[in-house]
Design an enzyme around this catalytic site. Structure first.
Site, PDB file in Angstrom:
ATOM      1  CE1 TYR A  24      -3.802  10.658   7.980  1.00  0.00           C
ATOM      2  CE2 TYR A  24      -3.281   8.592   6.883  1.00  0.00           C
ATOM      3  CZ  TYR A  24      -4.182   9.400   7.557  1.00  0.00           C
ATOM      4  OH  TYR A  24      -5.451   8.936   7.809  1.00  0.00           O
ATOM      5  CE1 TYR A  70      -3.606   2.576   0.325  1.00  0.00           C
ATOM      6  CE2 TYR A  70      -2.525   3.270   2.349  1.00  0.00           C
ATOM      7  CZ  TYR A  70      -3.474   3.473   1.365  1.00  0.00           C
ATOM      8  OH  TYR A  70      -4.278   4.593   1.412  1.00  0.00           O
ATOM      9  NE  ARG A  84      -3.379   7.533  -3.792  1.00  0.00           N
ATOM     10  CZ  ARG A  84      -4.305   7.104  -2.928  1.00  0.00           C
ATOM     11  NH1 ARG A  84      -5.541   6.858  -3.346  1.00  0.00           N
ATOM     12  NH2 ARG A  84      -3.997   6.913  -1.661  1.00  0.00           N
ATOM     13  CD  GLU A 137     -11.216   1.623   4.024  1.00  0.00           C
ATOM     14  OE1 GLU A 137     -11.245   2.083   2.870  1.00  0.00           O
ATOM     15  OE2 GLU A 137     -10.158   1.229   4.579  1.00  0.00           O
ATOM     16  NE  ARG A 189      -9.303  11.714   6.352  1.00  0.00           N
ATOM     17  CZ  ARG A 189      -8.505  10.722   6.669  1.00  0.00           C
ATOM     18  NH1 ARG A 189      -8.819   9.490   6.300  1.00  0.00           N
ATOM     19  NH2 ARG A 189      -7.382  10.925   7.324  1.00  0.00           N
TER      20      ARG A 189
END
Length: 341
Positions: free
Chosen positions: A210, A150, A157, A335, A223
């Site tokens: 982050y 990930y 990305r 999730e 979000r």
């Protein structure tokens, strides 16, 4: 005498979860298909099927009933193939899918795939991204360099968003979740300029901020994204994959019920009138308006608890599907994503 005519409230883009039983075929009737995403027992490269894009993703175990996520529109659809991209557009909305095959290191391939999608979307005039899905095989496993898959994906990305930042404003709602297959399946929705507002949650640190303990480059998504209606009504909020994270930290590891509480509270805060007004969006929702819900559960043993809680929270008319797949952090157990209208 003055006669007041009530204009019909239309929405030209909708999402339907179509099962083999065909329970939603009445919704599909008379509408044009922008794209189909088959959540099933096998994967494959994106292709054209019955005049629109189709991508099959391996997200269901043998015991699960597959379903197809169908994006429908009231507008005529034009579709095409370009290199390894499959796309469709209806004059207002753009869909694109691409697959990144299994690789020892994904960073450069993901960067190239995202760049190709951005280039095509820009060429077609769709420069407002509002939703992305990233379905990642072995999501918390290690790549050939020892980096978590990930985090490897997120680096590629982030580099693509950096390269294309002058052409695309902000980062849209997204889901980054595990798949049961190999490689990475990507699909995107975009629209003409001027309809999107990307949303953050006051309970959570924006993902793109982050700290580096979560990887060499941070995740690139908001979000949620509000998409203003192109007809009448307040539009829709596309809720990103949401989990038990406060600030940037996972909370309540190993406690599925408390993680569910935090996840639902995060969604409720995100779509609330107070938060939407903070983003200059004149709307407001609650969990009762969340529909087209996908619930991702890491451990099959938690499925009964999660199903029971969702039956309490979501109204009987909501479409809710459950997928037993990996999640982007090893300590996250559940999730959720969905759409509020």
């Amino acid at each position: 005498m003055t006669v007041l005519h009530t204009l019909p409230r239309t929405r030209t883009l909708d999402c339907v979860f179509d099962t083999p039983a065909g329970g939603d075929r009445d919704v599909l009737a008379g509408r044009n298909v922008l794209a189909r995403i088959g959540y099933g027992h096998h994967g494959g490269r994106p292709t054209l099927y019955r005049g629109s894009p189709r991508i099959d993703v391996h997200m269901m175990t043998a015991a699960d009933v597959p379903f197809t996520e169908v994006w429908v529109t009231d507008r005529p659809v034009r579709c095409g193939l370009q290199d390894n991209l499959v796309y469709a557009e209806d004059g207002e909305h753009f869909f694109c899918a691409v697959r990144v095959e299994e690789s020892g290191v994904y960073r450069d391939a993901v960067r190239a795939a995202y760049g190709a999608v951005f280039r095509l979307a820009r060429e077609q005039g769709y420069t407002d991204l509002f939703r992305m899905w990233n379905l990642v095989g072995d999501i918390t496993g290690a790549n050939a360099e020892g980096t978590e898959t990930y985090r490897d994906f997120c680096a590629g990305r982030a580099l693509a968003f950096e390269e294309w930042s002058e052409h695309f404003e902000g980062m849209p709602a997204a889901t980054g979740i595990g798949s049961l297959g190999t490689g990475i399946d990507l699909y995107f929705l975009a629209c003409r300029p001027g309809r999107t507002t990307h949303l953050e949650n006051p309970r959570q640190t924006p993902a793109h901020r982050y700290p580096d303990r979560y990887g060499p480059l941070p995740p690139s998504f908001a979000r949620g994204t509000h998409l203003a209606s192109d007809g009448y009504g307040p539009g829709a909020v596309y809720v990103s994959g949401t989990a038990s994270i406060l600030g940037d930290a996972t909370v309540h590891p190993d406690d599925i019920e408390r993680q569910l509480d935090v996840t639902l509270a995060n969604i409720e805060t995100l779509v609330s009138e107070e938060n939407l007004r903070r983003h200059a969006v004149d709307a407001g929702y609650g969990l009762a308006e969340l529909d087209r819900v996908k619930v991702y559960i890491r451990d099959a043993e938690h499925l009964p608890v999660v199903r029971a809680r969702c039956a309490e929270v979501f109204p009987g008319g909501a479409d809710v599907v459950f997928l037993n797949v990996g999640i982007c952090r090893p300590d996250l157990l559940v999730e959720m994503e969905g759409i509020c209208r």
